[in-house]
Design a protein around this motif. Structure first.
Motif, PDB file in Angstrom:
ATOM      1  N   ILE A 136       0.831  -1.202   0.000  1.00  0.00           N
ATOM      2  CA  ILE A 136       0.000   0.000   0.000  1.00  0.00           C
ATOM      3  C   ILE A 136       0.870   1.258   0.000  1.00  0.00           C
ATOM      4  O   ILE A 136       0.596   2.228  -0.722  1.00  0.00           O
ATOM      5  CB  ILE A 136      -0.975  -0.002   1.189  1.00  0.00           C
ATOM      6  N   ALA A 137       1.937   1.266   0.789  1.00  0.00           N
ATOM      7  CA  ALA A 137       2.833   2.426   0.840  1.00  0.00           C
ATOM      8  C   ALA A 137       3.492   2.653  -0.521  1.00  0.00           C
ATOM      9  O   ALA A 137       3.619   3.803  -0.975  1.00  0.00           O
ATOM     10  CB  ALA A 137       3.886   2.235   1.922  1.00  0.00           C
ATOM     11  N   ALA A 138       3.891   1.589  -1.197  1.00  0.00           N
ATOM     12  CA  ALA A 138       4.493   1.724  -2.529  1.00  0.00           C
ATOM     13  C   ALA A 138       3.472   2.272  -3.522  1.00  0.00           C
ATOM     14  O   ALA A 138       3.797   3.129  -4.354  1.00  0.00           O
ATOM     15  CB  ALA A 138       5.037   0.383  -2.998  1.00  0.00           C
ATOM     16  N   PHE A 139       2.222   1.793  -3.458  1.00  0.00           N
ATOM     17  CA  PHE A 139       1.175   2.282  -4.354  1.00  0.00           C
ATOM     18  C   PHE A 139       0.908   3.763  -4.128  1.00  0.00           C
ATOM     19  O   PHE A 139       0.793   4.547  -5.080  1.00  0.00           O
ATOM     20  CB  PHE A 139      -0.110   1.476  -4.139  1.00  0.00           C
ATOM     21  N   ILE A 140       0.820   4.187  -2.867  1.00  0.00           N
ATOM     22  CA  ILE A 140       0.576   5.593  -2.549  1.00  0.00           C
ATOM     23  C   ILE A 140       1.743   6.459  -3.019  1.00  0.00           C
ATOM     24  O   ILE A 140       1.545   7.570  -3.536  1.00  0.00           O
ATOM     25  CB  ILE A 140       0.308   5.768  -1.037  1.00  0.00           C
ATOM     26  N   THR A 141       2.970   5.965  -2.864  1.00  0.00           N
ATOM     27  CA  THR A 141       4.141   6.715  -3.316  1.00  0.00           C
ATOM     28  C   THR A 141       4.120   6.916  -4.825  1.00  0.00           C
ATOM     29  O   THR A 141       4.365   8.016  -5.327  1.00  0.00           O
ATOM     30  CB  THR A 141       5.425   5.984  -2.893  1.00  0.00           C
ATOM     31  N   VAL A 142       3.813   5.839  -5.567  1.00  0.00           N
ATOM     32  CA  VAL A 142       3.760   5.950  -7.029  1.00  0.00           C
ATOM     33  C   VAL A 142       2.623   6.889  -7.450  1.00  0.00           C
ATOM     34  O   VAL A 142       2.791   7.718  -8.356  1.00  0.00           O
ATOM     35  CB  VAL A 142       3.598   4.549  -7.657  1.00  0.00           C
ATOM     36  N   ALA A 184       1.367   9.396  -5.725  1.00  0.00           N
ATOM     37  CA  ALA A 184       1.752  10.767  -5.384  1.00  0.00           C
ATOM     38  C   ALA A 184       2.736  11.332  -6.401  1.00  0.00           C
ATOM     39  O   ALA A 184       2.633  12.497  -6.801  1.00  0.00           O
ATOM     40  CB  ALA A 184       2.353  10.814  -3.979  1.00  0.00           C
ATOM     41  N   MET A 185       3.673  10.504  -6.839  1.00  0.00           N
ATOM     42  CA  MET A 185       4.625  10.962  -7.861  1.00  0.00           C
ATOM     43  C   MET A 185       3.906  11.271  -9.174  1.00  0.00           C
ATOM     44  O   MET A 185       4.230  12.249  -9.853  1.00  0.00           O
ATOM     45  CB  MET A 185       5.713   9.906  -8.099  1.00  0.00           C
ATOM     46  N   ALA A 186       2.932  10.452  -9.534  1.00  0.00           N
ATOM     47  CA  ALA A 186       2.173  10.695 -10.762  1.00  0.00           C
ATOM     48  C   ALA A 186       1.372  11.992 -10.658  1.00  0.00           C
ATOM     49  O   ALA A 186       1.314  12.774 -11.615  1.00  0.00           O
ATOM     50  CB  ALA A 186       1.250   9.513 -11.049  1.00  0.00           C
ATOM     51  N   VAL A 187       0.771  12.236  -9.505  1.00  0.00           N
ATOM     52  CA  VAL A 187       0.010  13.476  -9.311  1.00  0.00           C
ATOM     53  C   VAL A 187       0.938  14.682  -9.387  1.00  0.00           C
ATOM     54  O   VAL A 187       0.600  15.696 -10.017  1.00  0.00           O
ATOM     55  CB  VAL A 187      -0.748  13.452  -7.968  1.00  0.00           C
ATOM     56  N   LEU A 188       2.103  14.602  -8.775  1.00  0.00           N
ATOM     57  CA  LEU A 188       3.055  15.713  -8.846  1.00  0.00           C
ATOM     58  C   LEU A 188       3.483  15.982 -10.288  1.00  0.00           C
ATOM     59  O   LEU A 188       3.609  17.143 -10.704  1.00  0.00           O
ATOM     60  CB  LEU A 188       4.278  15.423  -7.981  1.00  0.00           C
TER      61      LEU A 188
END
Length: 100
Positions: A25-31, A33-37
């Motif tokens: 889940i943490a890896a999914f949220i990180t990816v 967030a990077m896509a949104v940025l």
């Protein structure tokens, strides 16, 4: 020494599974967030480009209009036109009107 997983308690399996699930889940949220940025950055760049181009066009139009009005203000018109006969009142002078 052999690792024997049959001796582990069910609580250990639940704990390790929870940690792995949390990492996924943490890896999914990180990816995400990077896509949104990246998308926000691209949108910001596009908006800045549109704003700059439209602002330049407006400034160019304003500059051209100012030059045109400035040039038109320097043009000298003759003070009076030749008189012409009016149908019922005789003759009258036609005067060129200018901005004061």
């Amino acid at each position: 020494m052999q690792l024997d997983l049959t001796n582990l308690d069910i609580n250990t399996y639940v704990f390790v599974g929870t940690l792995v699930f949390g990492l996924i889940i943490a890896a999914f949220i990180t990816v995400a967030a990077m896509a949104v940025l990246a998308m926000v950055g691209a949108g910001s760049l596009a908006w800045y480009t549109v704003k700059t181009v439209l602002g330049g066009l407006v400034n160019g139009i304003n500059f051209a209009w100012d030059q045109l009005v400035h040039h038109a203000g320097k043009v000298e018109l003759p003070g009076e036109f030749p008189t012409q006969a009016a149908p019922s009142t005789g003759t009258y002078p036609r005067v060129a009107l200018r901005d004061s």
